[in-house]
Motif scaffolding. Structure first.
Motif, PDB file in Angstrom:
ATOM      1  N   ALA A 659       0.858  -1.184   0.000  1.00 40.89           N
ATOM      2  CA  ALA A 659       0.000   0.000   0.000  1.00 40.89           C
ATOM      3  C   ALA A 659       0.896   1.237   0.000  1.00 40.89           C
ATOM      4  O   ALA A 659       2.034   1.186   0.451  1.00 40.89           O
ATOM      5  CB  ALA A 659      -0.885  -0.004   1.233  1.00 40.89           C
ATOM      6  N   GLN A 660       0.368   2.341  -0.527  1.00 41.34           N
ATOM      7  CA  GLN A 660       1.168   3.552  -0.664  1.00 41.34           C
ATOM      8  C   GLN A 660       0.883   4.536   0.467  1.00 41.34           C
ATOM      9  O   GLN A 660      -0.269   4.884   0.715  1.00 41.34           O
ATOM     10  CB  GLN A 660       0.870   4.244  -2.003  1.00 41.34           C
ATOM     11  CG  GLN A 660       0.858   3.317  -3.206  1.00 41.34           C
ATOM     12  CD  GLN A 660       2.197   2.616  -3.420  1.00 41.34           C
ATOM     13  OE1 GLN A 660       3.255   3.226  -3.264  1.00 41.34           O
ATOM     14  NE2 GLN A 660       2.144   1.343  -3.765  1.00 41.34           N
ATOM     15  N   ILE A 661       1.938   4.960   1.136  1.00 40.72           N
ATOM     16  CA  ILE A 661       1.803   6.032   2.127  1.00 40.72           C
ATOM     17  C   ILE A 661       2.158   7.331   1.416  1.00 40.72           C
ATOM     18  O   ILE A 661       3.278   7.495   0.929  1.00 40.72           O
ATOM     19  CB  ILE A 661       2.737   5.793   3.333  1.00 40.72           C
ATOM     20  CG1 ILE A 661       2.351   4.487   4.037  1.00 40.72           C
ATOM     21  CG2 ILE A 661       2.675   6.983   4.293  1.00 40.72           C
ATOM     22  CD1 ILE A 661       3.287   4.094   5.168  1.00 40.72           C
ATOM     23  N   TRP A 662       1.203   8.238   1.366  1.00 38.34           N
ATOM     24  CA  TRP A 662       1.347   9.442   0.566  1.00 38.34           C
ATOM     25  C   TRP A 662       1.818  10.641   1.381  1.00 38.34           C
ATOM     26  O   TRP A 662       1.383  10.838   2.512  1.00 38.34           O
ATOM     27  CB  TRP A 662       0.002   9.833  -0.051  1.00 38.34           C
ATOM     28  CG  TRP A 662      -0.262   9.161  -1.352  1.00 38.34           C
ATOM     29  CD1 TRP A 662      -0.770   7.918  -1.527  1.00 38.34           C
ATOM     30  CD2 TRP A 662      -0.047   9.705  -2.654  1.00 38.34           C
ATOM     31  NE1 TRP A 662      -0.883   7.647  -2.867  1.00 38.34           N
ATOM     32  CE2 TRP A 662      -0.449   8.735  -3.582  1.00 38.34           C
ATOM     33  CE3 TRP A 662       0.445  10.933  -3.125  1.00 38.34           C
ATOM     34  CZ2 TRP A 662      -0.374   8.930  -4.953  1.00 38.34           C
ATOM     35  CZ3 TRP A 662       0.518  11.133  -4.485  1.00 38.34           C
ATOM     36  CH2 TRP A 662       0.122  10.132  -5.389  1.00 38.34           C
ATOM     37  N   PHE A 663       2.660  11.441   0.767  1.00 32.90           N
ATOM     38  CA  PHE A 663       2.816  12.804   1.237  1.00 32.90           C
ATOM     39  C   PHE A 663       2.070  13.710   0.268  1.00 32.90           C
ATOM     40  O   PHE A 663       2.284  13.639  -0.948  1.00 32.90           O
ATOM     41  CB  PHE A 663       4.281  13.251   1.302  1.00 32.90           C
ATOM     42  CG  PHE A 663       4.379  14.740   1.561  1.00 32.90           C
ATOM     43  CD1 PHE A 663       4.188  15.243   2.825  1.00 32.90           C
ATOM     44  CD2 PHE A 663       4.582  15.639   0.512  1.00 32.90           C
ATOM     45  CE1 PHE A 663       4.199  16.615   3.058  1.00 32.90           C
ATOM     46  CE2 PHE A 663       4.589  17.012   0.732  1.00 32.90           C
ATOM     47  CZ  PHE A 663       4.395  17.502   2.005  1.00 32.90           C
ATOM     48  N   ARG A 664       1.190  14.521   0.797  1.00 34.26           N
ATOM     49  CA  ARG A 664       0.569  15.554  -0.019  1.00 34.26           C
ATOM     50  C   ARG A 664       0.497  16.808   0.844  1.00 34.26           C
ATOM     51  O   ARG A 664       0.118  16.735   2.012  1.00 34.26           O
ATOM     52  CB  ARG A 664      -0.824  15.115  -0.504  1.00 34.26           C
ATOM     53  CG  ARG A 664      -0.720  14.258  -1.780  1.00 34.26           C
ATOM     54  CD  ARG A 664      -1.997  13.557  -2.160  1.00 34.26           C
ATOM     55  NE  ARG A 664      -1.951  13.093  -3.558  1.00 34.26           N
ATOM     56  CZ  ARG A 664      -2.637  12.053  -4.021  1.00 34.26           C
ATOM     57  NH1 ARG A 664      -3.392  11.347  -3.213  1.00 34.26           N
ATOM     58  NH2 ARG A 664      -2.560  11.717  -5.286  1.00 34.26           N
ATOM     59  N   PRO A 665       0.896  17.952   0.303  1.00 36.38           N
ATOM     60  CA  PRO A 665       1.097  19.123   1.153  1.00 36.38           C
ATOM     61  C   PRO A 665      -0.207  19.795   1.578  1.00 36.38           C
ATOM     62  O   PRO A 665      -1.251  19.583   0.967  1.00 36.38           O
ATOM     63  CB  PRO A 665       1.899  20.065   0.249  1.00 36.38           C
ATOM     64  CG  PRO A 665       1.481  19.702  -1.131  1.00 36.38           C
ATOM     65  CD  PRO A 665       1.199  18.223  -1.117  1.00 36.38           C
ATOM     66  N   TYR A 666      -0.092  20.613   2.617  1.00 34.46           N
ATOM     67  CA  TYR A 666      -1.193  21.509   2.986  1.00 34.46           C
ATOM     68  C   TYR A 666      -1.372  22.537   1.878  1.00 34.46           C
ATOM     69  O   TYR A 666      -0.399  23.035   1.335  1.00 34.46           O
ATOM     70  CB  TYR A 666      -0.873  22.225   4.302  1.00 34.46           C
ATOM     71  CG  TYR A 666      -1.850  23.346   4.606  1.00 34.46           C
ATOM     72  CD1 TYR A 666      -3.058  23.077   5.236  1.00 34.46           C
ATOM     73  CD2 TYR A 666      -1.568  24.662   4.229  1.00 34.46           C
ATOM     74  CE1 TYR A 666      -3.974  24.093   5.477  1.00 34.46           C
ATOM     75  CE2 TYR A 666      -2.477  25.684   4.471  1.00 34.46           C
ATOM     76  CZ  TYR A 666      -3.685  25.388   5.093  1.00 34.46           C
ATOM     77  OH  TYR A 666      -4.588  26.388   5.325  1.00 34.46           O
ATOM     78  N   GLU A 667      -2.610  22.814   1.544  1.00 33.00           N
ATOM     79  CA  GLU A 667      -2.878  23.931   0.637  1.00 33.00           C
ATOM     80  C   GLU A 667      -4.059  24.701   1.177  1.00 33.00           C
ATOM     81  O   GLU A 667      -4.982  24.110   1.729  1.00 33.00           O
ATOM     82  CB  GLU A 667      -3.204  23.415  -0.773  1.00 33.00           C
ATOM     83  CG  GLU A 667      -1.950  23.091  -1.556  1.00 33.00           C
ATOM     84  CD  GLU A 667      -2.257  22.609  -2.964  1.00 33.00           C
ATOM     85  OE1 GLU A 667      -3.348  22.929  -3.478  1.00 33.00           O
ATOM     86  OE2 GLU A 667      -1.409  21.898  -3.519  1.00 33.00           O
ATOM     87  N   PRO A 668      -4.045  26.022   1.045  1.00 32.05           N
ATOM     88  CA  PRO A 668      -5.167  26.797   1.585  1.00 32.05           C
ATOM     89  C   PRO A 668      -6.440  26.536   0.790  1.00 32.05           C
ATOM     90  O   PRO A 668      -6.387  26.103  -0.360  1.00 32.05           O
ATOM     91  CB  PRO A 668      -4.708  28.244   1.441  1.00 32.05           C
ATOM     92  CG  PRO A 668      -3.615  28.224   0.438  1.00 32.05           C
ATOM     93  CD  PRO A 668      -3.008  26.863   0.453  1.00 32.05           C
TER      94      PRO A 668
END
Lengths: 813, 255
Positions: A659-668
């Motif tokens: 399974a993939q552990i994702w990084f996705r950034p904070y965005e307003p």
């Protein structure tokens, strides 16, 4: 023949079972009546995605009572106030009972033959300009018929459900994490978790039966720690030990903050991650699969998300974030996360869904009973029909996509279509569909007709002034609506078709925990109202008879050819013959062939007749019995995990079972309050009403309890504005305005600077104000946050209830 | 047979100790006071001193002279009513008649969409959760002529899951709305009486017992006149009154 009562019951039960097993019998709801003349039969509830089973009491051809079904695993005899009153939904006095065509501005009754011919003419005008808009309330067979009619028959992929507005970010979250849609766990997790984390979720009102399944454990002496993260206090909050008030989009920062702390304190589950996970981040351009990264890069990407930085972004105190991370860092606790539209109706919905899955994977809180990232759904068959049958614009049944040549070939094989019938290009998603329908042809408005079934876009589309109203003011766009009551959509339609509702027809739903459910027709629909699936098949047959090539398969046979047990063809397009065979069974047995590809195997129809739903994959055992699966990807329960493996993500996007552990950034957020529009506006539901209120407003106890919409406001904002409880105010966004009474310290309590308005009231349409900005992957809009200003209406101390507008029901009838 | 003296002494001692404990417990007024209702004005004169035990009647006696008849017409069970917080203002028992039953059923219908539906709440509520509801409805309560009935099922943590208020947050709805959304639903009527195998046999229970398992909530002294049992002192209702498998939907009727 002298038959005692007991043996009569036995005989009747036997007769019912025999009838159910006989393929030619359409509705086998032939149960015995009790001493009060009431026959009871099972059905899943018509409302939310929980999938409770109710018992429907029928007397003299009418539903007279409802009870909870003690045999149902989901609800164990208990219901919520909507479920207890679901039977009343059939009996509003303004049921639509005749097809209506707009002539000279008014809707006038026509015959079914004329109605069907009108639709066929619209198709002939240009099949690629003909779209269908359905919902997660389509039964599985109905959605399947619509899917086959559009993608297989018209060769058009312009079919999308309102589920696009409700759970498509959950789909993209599952796909980018596990490579296949829908949850690994099930409701059993709720009976076992030690900690329940609510991500912008209010289950006390929206999924009450599931929530009481958790909190009633406390009465049995069990400890459950509930953490409520949200943008306002709700009915759920008093049951939680911790309330973490966050700013809109704060969830993105919080999830990254937890992951950051798990790595920083080395409390992540190294063994689980090493064995079963890989890491991903957005590439350029961003895609659903992203690009592979390693742990070091993942760590670097998370580095900015210190508790202090997260506090700044989310408003949640650093100490509370540390508490969350410490809980996730403990192996001795079992943690279940719950979420629904708070995370899904989000312009970064795919991101936040994959991040929360990631927190669970990184901390190893996955796959053991009680350790589960669990998303809920709001419609009874959002999973069964929209997702599994695949009535979304880019999907084919069984988890297939139109973009794949292999998948198209498989669908063409099962449907016996000539090669190349199914188009490779995805159809228009909801916002795109309605936006094109709103424009003239010269400006890209290439849809001339939309056929709406089982939903009410006139009330529920975001920014309705841009997406719904314009086509109604243009002369060249034709709107067809199948529904049961007059709605905002039928009032604006060119052709209205009266539909059968719930137990007025056979049906199947699929709930949030992969459970497929079946029921039989128990009462007749009123007047000339007819099944939605019949309407589709009748139009298909009309096209077939008029020589439309798409309605024939490669052998020249009609796409919806059906036969009785003896193999004799039955013309089901003739309404008088529709129930001579069980059309649901025929459609479902064909649909079943699609399901093994993604290991979503469904059992034969008759297994569902006997059960209170079964959770897929349902796999046949050596003894011939059918076994459901509670925990997917887990070796102890899922038959598709290779022997000896603890976990296996057998549809992994990295192809190695991980399974993939994702990084996705904070965005307003896409629109934030400013000087001109200084407040947040959030929209949602209340426990009394379901969706656009079409059904629940006609249920007296529910409507009386909550007759109209309102705006929740913080007391300080109200005093600054100088308004009192019950006083009407005017809400304005860049898209529209609306006047509503203020409810202070009401059902929910928003913080300063936030307003909340429920969307059920067709006379107070909050979707004139909302934003159509949507997630880049799922195309799901954000109904939960936009900028709004509020004005006091001078001299309006009138009775708020009396001052509320009255819906113009039957305005045109 | 000769009984050893030691045994007799021990027996006597046990009886004495038991009696002493029983006396102390039995006379402690706190044991009869329902917690949470201390705020109610409780005039000592109004509390009937009736827990002096009356000799139990045999079943044959009861047929000829049931409870609540003749000289016992004003009798009511104080232990039960106190447990329900109904220790005050209990009117003398009226004879339970068919007319009273019809009125009681009519009153119940006003709060229910159909027989067996969860009743709506006939008063405003706060958002303070189950504890607020259970303060009055946990044991039942009475203030003057107002009765807060005891809940007929085990308490759940979220009362508002099944029960909504009878009117909205801003009062009664606009009548034009009620007209727009009018209903043609014809509800299941309230059951009237169970069946008796022969005259005098205990009647069966004429309704489902799911979520209606605390019989005395409706049929005890705190229930509506017309529905009250003539013998609420017997704690085990299901000993004599059978549930009906079909009404209870336990029969094979449902596939």
């Amino acid at each position: 023949m002298n038959v005692g009562r007991r043996s009569f019951v036995k005989l009747a039960a036997l007769a019912a079972a025999t009838a159910a097993a006989r393929p030619g019998t359409a509705h086998a709801a032939e149960t015995t009546a009790g001493p009060d003349g009431v026959r009871w039969n099972k059905a899943p509830c018509r409302f939310c995605g929980t999938g409770c089973h109710v018992k429907v009491g029928v007397k003299s051809g009418r539903v007279v009572a409802i009870a909870g079904d003690p045999q149902a695993e989901v609800n164990r005899g208990l219901l919520c106030v909507q479920g207890y009153h679901v039977g009343l939904a059939l009996y509003g006095k303004d049921r639509l009972t005749r097809p209506l065509l707009r002539k000279g501005g008014a809707l006038v009754p026509i015959s079914w033959e004329q109605a069907i011919a009108t639709i066929a003419e619209r198709v002939e005008r240009g099949p690629r300009g003909f779209a269908m808009y359905g919902s997660g309330q389509w039964t599985i067979p109905e959605g399947y018929a619509a899917q086959k009619f559009m993608k297989g028959g018209l060769g058009s992929n312009h079919i999308d459900p309102n589920a696009r507005l409700c759970m498509s970010s959950a789909v993209t979250g599952f796909l980018s994490t596990y490579g296949v849609d829908e949850p690994a766990g099930c409701y059993d997790d709720l009976d076992r978790c030690d900690v329940l984390v609510l991500w912008g979720n209010n289950p006390a009102e929206m999924h009450p039966v599931l929530f009481s399944r958790v909190i009633d454990r406390r009465a049995r002496g069990e400890d459950v720690l509930i953490i409520d993260m949200g943008t306002r206090r709700t009915r759920t909050t008093p049951h939680a030990q911790h309330y973490l008030e966050m700013k809109p989009h704060g969830d993105l920062a919080i999830a990254n903050g937890i992951a950051h702390l798990l790595l920083a304190s080395d409390s992540y589950d190294r063994k689980f991650v090493d064995a079963h996970c890989a890491f991903r981040a957005d590439g350029d351009p961003p895609t659903l699969e992203g690009r592979a990264i390693d742990l070091d890069e993942y760590r670097r990407l998370l580095a900015p998300y210190t508790p202090e930085h997260v506090e700044k972004l989310s408003g949640v105190p650093a100490a509370k974030l540390r508490m969350l991370a410490e809980l996730f860092g403990r192996r001795d606790l079992r943690i279940t996360s719950l979420w629904c539209l708070g995370m899904n109706q989000h312009t970064r919905g795919t991101a936040i869904n994959s991040l929360v899955h990631g927190v669970h994977l990184l901390s190893g809180h996955f796959g053991r009973p009680g350790d589960a990232p669990t998303r809920l759904t709001g419609q009874p068959s959002a999973c069964g029909t929209a997702r599994e049958v695949g009535t979304l614009a880019h999907l084919l049944p069984g988890g297939r996509v139109v973009a794949s040549a292999e998948h198209r070939r498989q669908a063409e094989e099962i449907w016996k279509l000539p090669e190349g019938r199914i188009r490779a290009e995805p159809g228009y998603h909801t916002v795109e569909m309605w936006s094109r329908f709103s424009k003239p042809e010269a400006e890209g408005g290439d849809l001339h007709t939309i056929w709406v079934q089982v939903t009410n876009p006139g009330q529920t589309l975001p920014n309705r002034n841009a997406l719904f109203t314009p086509s109604r003011e243009r002369g060249d766009k034709f709107l067809i609506v199948s529904d049961v009551y007059p709605t905002e959509t039928t009032r604006a339609a060119d052709l209205v078709l009266p539909s059968a509702l719930w137990v007025e027809k056979n049906g199947m739903f699929g709930n949030s925990e992969r459970r497929t459910q079946q029921w039989f027709k128990m009462v007749s629909p009123p007047g000339e109202a007819r099944d939605d699936a019949w309407q589709i098949i009748a139009v298909a047959r009309a096209l077939h008879d008029r020589g439309f090539a798409g309605m024939r398969d490669r052998d020249g046979k009609f796409l919806f050819e059906m036969a009785d047990a003896a193999g004799k063809p039955v013309p089901v397009w003739d309404w008088r013959r529709y129930y001579d065979v069980n059309v649901d069974r025929a459609l479902f047995e064909e649909y079943r062939k699609f399901t093994p590809l993604k290991h979503k195997d469904l059992a034969p129809y008759d297994e569902y007749v006997r059960a209170r739903g079964l959770r897929w994959p349902v796999v046949q055992q050596k003894d011939g019995s059918w076994r459901e699966t509670r925990f997917r990807f887990a070796g102890f329960d899922d038959p598709y995990v290779e022997k000896g493996r603890e976990f296996q993500f057998y549809h992994s996007t990295s192809g190695d079972g991980r399974a993939q552990i994702w990084f996705r950034p904070y965005e307003p957020p896409p629109e934030v309050p400013d000087d001109e529009y200084p407040l947040w506006l959030c929209t949602g539901r209340v426990i009394e009403h379901w969706h656009s209120g079409t059904l629940t407003m006609r249920i007296d106890p529910l409507r009386r309890s909550m007759p109209q919409a309102y705006v929740e406001m913080h007391r300080d904002d109200a005093s600054a504005l100088g308004v009192a409880n019950g006083e009407r105010v005017r809400l304005e966004t860049r898209r529209g305005a609306l006047e509503l009474p203020v409810w202070l310290d009401g059902r929910g309590q928003p913080p300063r600077g936030t307003l909340f308005v429920p969307f059920f009231d067709e006379s107070l349409l909050v979707n004139a104000l909302t934003l159509e900005a949507h997630d880049p992957f799922s195309k799901q809009p954000d109904y939960k946050k936009c900028a709004v200003r509020v004005r006091r209406i001078a001299a309006s101390p009138a009775e708020p209830a009396a001052a509320a507008p009255v819906p113009a029901s039957g305005r045109e009838r | 047979m000769r009984v050893p003296e030691r045994v007799l002494t021990l027996l006597a001692l046990a009886v004495a100790v038991g009696g002493a404990i029983g006396f102390g417990v039995g006379t402690d007024p706190a044991r009869y006071r329902s917690e949470g209702f201390a705020v109610l004005p409780r005039d000592a004169a109004e509390v009937p001193v009736a827990w002096a035990a009356e000799p139990a009647r045999s079943y044959t006696e009861l047929i000829a002279r049931p409870w609540c008849s003749g000289a016992d017409a004003g009798w009511h069970v104080d232990g039960e009513s106190l447990r329900q917080g109904l220790g005050v203002q209990q009117p003398p028992r009226e004879r339970e008649s068919m007319a009273l039953r019809e009125r009681a059923l009519e009153d119940r219908t006003l709060l229910r969409a159909f027989a067996g539906a969860p009743p709506v709440i006939p008063h405003p509520t706060s958002e303070s959760g189950a504890s607020a509801c259970l303060a009055c409805h946990g044991d039942g309560a009475q203030l003057g002529s107002l009765v807060a009935p005891r809940i007929p099922h085990a308490p759940y943590a979220s009362c508002t899951q099944c029960h909504v208020t009878g009117v909205g947050p801003f009062g009664a709805e606009d009548p034009r709305r009620a007209a727009t959304y009018a209903s043609r639903f014809e509800p299941l009527d309230a059951p009237r009486a169970g069946t008796r195998a022969w005259p005098g046999a205990p009647p069966t229970i004429p309704h489902a017992t799911l979520l209606r398992s605390e019989c005395l909530a409706c049929h005890g002294p705190g229930g509506r006149a017309g529905l009250r049992s003539s013998h609420p002192e017997r704690a085990s209702c299901l000993q004599c009154h059978a549930t009906d498998a079909e009404r209870d939907q336990r029969a094979a009727a449902v596939p």
